[in-house]
Design a protein around this motif. Structure first.
Motif, PDB file in Angstrom:
ATOM      1  N   VAL A  45     -12.119   4.161 -15.563  1.00  0.00           N
ATOM      2  CA  VAL A  45     -10.713   3.897 -15.267  1.00  0.00           C
ATOM      3  C   VAL A  45     -10.245   4.902 -14.209  1.00  0.00           C
ATOM      4  O   VAL A  45     -10.941   5.859 -13.895  1.00  0.00           O
ATOM      5  N   LYS A  46      -9.056   4.671 -13.667  1.00  0.00           N
ATOM      6  CA  LYS A  46      -8.519   5.563 -12.651  1.00  0.00           C
ATOM      7  C   LYS A  46      -7.645   6.651 -13.258  1.00  0.00           C
ATOM      8  O   LYS A  46      -6.884   7.302 -12.553  1.00  0.00           O
ATOM      9  N   SER A  47      -7.776   6.827 -14.551  1.00  0.00           N
ATOM     10  CA  SER A  47      -6.945   7.803 -15.246  1.00  0.00           C
ATOM     11  C   SER A  47      -7.812   8.885 -15.882  1.00  0.00           C
ATOM     12  O   SER A  47      -9.038   8.874 -15.777  1.00  0.00           O
ATOM     13  N   MET A  48      -7.164   9.771 -16.627  1.00  0.00           N
ATOM     14  CA  MET A  48      -7.815  10.927 -17.228  1.00  0.00           C
ATOM     15  C   MET A  48      -8.656  10.604 -18.449  1.00  0.00           C
ATOM     16  O   MET A  48      -9.247  11.503 -19.038  1.00  0.00           O
ATOM     17  N   PHE A  49      -8.742   9.319 -18.871  1.00  0.00           N
ATOM     18  CA  PHE A  49      -9.488   8.985 -20.077  1.00  0.00           C
ATOM     19  C   PHE A  49     -10.985   8.804 -19.837  1.00  0.00           C
ATOM     20  O   PHE A  49     -11.721   8.492 -20.772  1.00  0.00           O
ATOM     21  N   ASN A  50     -11.462   8.982 -18.615  1.00  0.00           N
ATOM     22  CA  ASN A  50     -12.901   9.030 -18.395  1.00  0.00           C
ATOM     23  C   ASN A  50     -13.485  10.270 -19.070  1.00  0.00           C
ATOM     24  O   ASN A  50     -12.806  11.285 -19.233  1.00  0.00           O
ATOM     25  N   SER A  51     -14.752  10.180 -19.426  1.00  0.00           N
ATOM     26  CA  SER A  51     -15.440  11.341 -20.006  1.00  0.00           C
ATOM     27  C   SER A  51     -16.472  11.878 -19.033  1.00  0.00           C
ATOM     28  O   SER A  51     -17.189  11.107 -18.384  1.00  0.00           O
ATOM     29  N   SER A  52     -16.543  13.186 -18.931  1.00  0.00           N
ATOM     30  CA  SER A  52     -17.645  13.791 -18.189  1.00  0.00           C
ATOM     31  C   SER A  52     -18.948  13.554 -18.956  1.00  0.00           C
ATOM     32  O   SER A  52     -18.946  13.375 -20.178  1.00  0.00           O
ATOM     33  N   THR A  53     -20.053  13.557 -18.239  1.00  0.00           N
ATOM     34  CA  THR A  53     -21.346  13.268 -18.861  1.00  0.00           C
ATOM     35  C   THR A  53     -21.709  14.307 -19.920  1.00  0.00           C
ATOM     36  O   THR A  53     -22.211  13.969 -20.993  1.00  0.00           O
ATOM     37  N   GLY A  99     -20.945   4.156 -14.138  1.00  0.00           N
ATOM     38  CA  GLY A  99     -19.751   3.391 -13.821  1.00  0.00           C
ATOM     39  C   GLY A  99     -18.924   3.029 -15.030  1.00  0.00           C
ATOM     40  O   GLY A  99     -17.892   2.361 -14.910  1.00  0.00           O
ATOM     41  N   SER A 100     -19.354   3.485 -16.202  1.00  0.00           N
ATOM     42  CA  SER A 100     -18.574   3.254 -17.414  1.00  0.00           C
ATOM     43  C   SER A 100     -17.623   4.419 -17.636  1.00  0.00           C
ATOM     44  O   SER A 100     -17.684   5.446 -16.959  1.00  0.00           O
ATOM     45  N   ILE A 101     -16.751   4.283 -18.613  1.00  0.00           N
ATOM     46  CA  ILE A 101     -15.800   5.340 -18.943  1.00  0.00           C
ATOM     47  C   ILE A 101     -16.519   6.587 -19.473  1.00  0.00           C
ATOM     48  O   ILE A 101     -15.954   7.677 -19.468  1.00  0.00           O
ATOM     49  N   LEU A 102     -17.791   6.420 -19.864  1.00  0.00           N
ATOM     50  CA  LEU A 102     -18.589   7.533 -20.394  1.00  0.00           C
ATOM     51  C   LEU A 102     -19.463   8.193 -19.333  1.00  0.00           C
ATOM     52  O   LEU A 102     -20.075   9.234 -19.598  1.00  0.00           O
ATOM     53  N   ARG A 142     -10.893  13.621 -21.625  1.00  0.00           N
ATOM     54  CA  ARG A 142     -12.231  13.073 -21.901  1.00  0.00           C
ATOM     55  C   ARG A 142     -12.559  13.043 -23.372  1.00  0.00           C
ATOM     56  O   ARG A 142     -13.407  12.286 -23.842  1.00  0.00           O
ATOM     57  N   VAL A 143     -11.874  13.866 -24.179  1.00  0.00           N
ATOM     58  CA  VAL A 143     -12.196  13.945 -25.604  1.00  0.00           C
ATOM     59  C   VAL A 143     -11.837  12.661 -26.344  1.00  0.00           C
ATOM     60  O   VAL A 143     -12.420  12.365 -27.389  1.00  0.00           O
ATOM     61  N   ALA A 144     -10.909  11.862 -25.810  1.00  0.00           N
ATOM     62  CA  ALA A 144     -10.567  10.595 -26.470  1.00  0.00           C
ATOM     63  C   ALA A 144     -11.776   9.664 -26.493  1.00  0.00           C
ATOM     64  O   ALA A 144     -12.112   9.075 -27.536  1.00  0.00           O
ATOM     65  N   ALA A 145     -12.447   9.516 -25.364  1.00  0.00           N
ATOM     66  CA  ALA A 145     -13.647   8.679 -25.316  1.00  0.00           C
ATOM     67  C   ALA A 145     -14.762   9.282 -26.164  1.00  0.00           C
ATOM     68  O   ALA A 145     -15.526   8.560 -26.818  1.00  0.00           O
TER      69      ALA A 145
END
Length: 569
Positions: free
Chosen positions: A279-287, A324-327, A338-341
């Motif tokens: 997504v284009k927001s902060m809900f992505n997670s770093s690897t 390319g996923s949120i994760l 990122r902690v939400a994901a």
């Protein structure tokens, strides 16, 4: 048997290294300036071998600890470490180079004994401010650079680049709270220095070769224990999923899917194909955060709870994070929340494994981190930043009720006392901090309660920014247990009550009251199986109301209601 092959001696050395990692954590916490490190303990410390594998880590933040070796490996891939010396350090926060999110500064320093590199001391600490588009949480950030200063892996000279040197000046010129930032940063250096000195003393007594052997043996020992624990799960494949409430300013859930495959030899594969796209927001997670969450999701439900926490635990676990996923987003996208994901990864893995080992998997807890910021720019240009990381109730499981008002298991932060908050934030007053009755899920085993915190705003010019979870979808009960309560955040302005979504920003006024409620954990098992005496005790203790008891527990009759009243009186 030679001394270096003596298993007793190796075990003693492994425990010594664990004690050193714990002491590093104590030094970091006690030396820190900000309450988010000093009180909440949003940090982690570890010892690594010469190749960067974590061999011992303090019992602090699992999502930090689980990602330290990824940070080191990413740094080693970018830096020339062939000429390092005792005065060098590796510094980074880039989530696309092994970091977590930009607020988490990671520092590694080499451990030399007689000019021989035997390992690394490392730690992570959450910094109060790292620049970016807002003093609190920039919820509308669409690029990583809008969340703060990005520090790729840097090989620095501690004597020349810090202590007023160019790297320190550059970083803290981009921070709104430089005094607190410097204090926390030098607490990290002090923690590493302690680890280095203790390891040098240990090698001086036992010998470098013996310490090296102990490092490798503790990794192998953890791997063997981990494989044995995984082997108690039947071989097969199971599927699970969980949902983030919604994207920033969105309405649709973001789904995390997990395929869990257990194979012979104590191996397990976690495949998150099919999860929501980036997504284009902060809900992505770093690897690194996603990998740490995946490892923790398995460790947390194994019957063997005494397995040493080091990189040996990771060897039997294969994790697939689709690009390319949120994760596993493309570089440059924001990752602040990122902690939400990460928590939904844990929930999805548990949902899958509950189908095969139901008695080991707890019901869902609130399993979220609520990041709450209240920021104020003062007339002299300085910033006041109140920041807190808050949890909720734990889910129940066979043989125990859920715990009340705890940080989620990936976060494990401590409670920040009201006294500490008010001491340094005279612009705020804590009106209450209390458990929320009936916020638990009902079941044969009851979920833990969430809590409420109300903050009165005493001065103008304060901005609220926050993110949370489970405002739309509650923690799900298991094996017939009911769901836990959802969270909420309300601003009371005179007679007006303003209810905010799970992620928002708002300018406050003097006299406003911010009330955050985080939900409880869900229940496990049929509520009809809970003994009436246990229900009556919950009513008498104020954990649930009589109405809740009568609605959810068939065994709780009018007679128990009167008995509970009498006990309360």
């Amino acid at each position: 048997m030679t001394p270096t092959e003596d298993p007793t001696r190796l075990a003693i050395l492994a425990n010594a290294m664990q004690a050193i990692a714990d002491e590093m954590g104590a030094i970091l916490v006690r030396s820190a300036f900000s309450t988010i490190v000093r009180e909440a303990r949003d940090c982690a410390t570890a010892l690594l071998d010469a190749d960067g594998a974590v061999v011992a880590q303090a019992e602090m933040i699992p999502i930090h600890n689980g990602g330290l070796s990824q940070a080191f490996q990413a740094s080693a891939a970018q830096l020339d470490l062939s000429g390092i010396g005792p005065d060098h350090a590796i510094l980074l926060n880039d989530p696309y180079a092994g970091g977590q999110h930009l607020n988490d500064f990671i520092v590694f320093q080499p451990i030399f004994v007689h000019d021989e590199l035997i390992g690394w001391a490392g730690n992570t600490a959450h910094h109060l401010d790292v620049g970016g588009g807002g003093a609190g949480i920039n919820i509308d950030a669409s690029e990583l650079i809008q969340e703060g200063i990005i520090i790729p892996p840097l090989l620095i000279d501690v004597k020349k680049d810090l202590h007023g040197g160019p790297i320190e000046r550059l970083i803290f010129a981009n921070v709104r709270t430089p005094a607190l930032g410097r204090g926390d940063f030098y607490a990290q250096i002090a923690a590493n220095r302690t680890g280095i000195e203790r390891m040098q003393e240990l090698a001086g007594r036992a010998g470098v070769a013996t310490v090296r052997r102990a490092m490798q043996e503790t990794l192998l020992y953890a791997e063997r224990r981990m494989r044995a624990a995984i082997a108690t799960i039947p071989v097969g494949t199971w599927h699970g999923q969980a949902m983030i409430d919604n994207d920033v300013r969105g309405t649709e859930p973001l789904v995390i899917k997990a395929k869990v495959t257990v194979s012979e030899g104590g191996n397990i594969e976690l495949d998150f194909a099919g999860s929501a796209p980036q997504v284009k927001s902060m809900f992505n997670s770093s690897t690194s955060s996603a990998l740490a969450a995946a490892i923790s999701s398995v460790r947390s439900i194994l019957a063997d709870k005494s397995i040493p926490a080091n990189d040996g635990c990771m060897r039997p676990i294969a994790v697939k994070l689709p690009r390319g996923s949120i994760l596993n987003p493309e570089p440059g996208l924001p990752v602040r929340a990122r902690v939400a994901a990460a928590y939904r990864m844990l929930d999805a893995v548990h949902e899958a494994l509950a189908q095969v080992i139901p008695d080991r998997v707890p019901a869902q807890g609130f399993n979220s981190t609520t990041g709450l910021y209240l920021t104020q720019k003062r007339a002299d240009g300085s910033m006041r930043i109140y920041a807190d990381v808050l949890g909720g109730g734990y889910g129940a499981a066979p043989d125990y009720d859920g715990a009340h008002a705890c940080a989620g298991i990936l976060s494990s932060s401590r409670n920040t006392p009201i006294e500490s908050i008010e001491q340094i934030h005279p612009q705020l007053r804590m009106l209450h901090y209390r458990l929320v009755p009936d916020s638990c899920g009902a079941g044969q085993w009851r979920g833990g309660l969430g809590f409420s915190r109300a903050i009165e705003i005493l001065e103008d010019g304060i901005e609220l920014s926050f993110y949370s979870e489970h405002f739309r979808y509650p923690p799900r009960g298991r094996a017939g247990g009911t769901d836990g309560a959802r969270g909420s955040l309300t601003v009371r302005r005179g007679d007006e009550e303003i209810r905010l979504p799970n992620t928002d920003v708002m300018m406050l006024r003097k006299g406003d009251i911010v009330e955050l409620k985080v939900g409880g954990g869900s229940g496990w098992g049929d509520p009809a199986q809970r003994p009436a005496q246990a229900v009556a005790a919950d009513v008498a203790d104020g954990l649930i109301t009589r109405e809740f008891a009568l609605a959810h527990y068939p065994a709780f009759t009018a007679a128990q209601t009167r008995a509970a009243d009498a006990t309360t009186a």
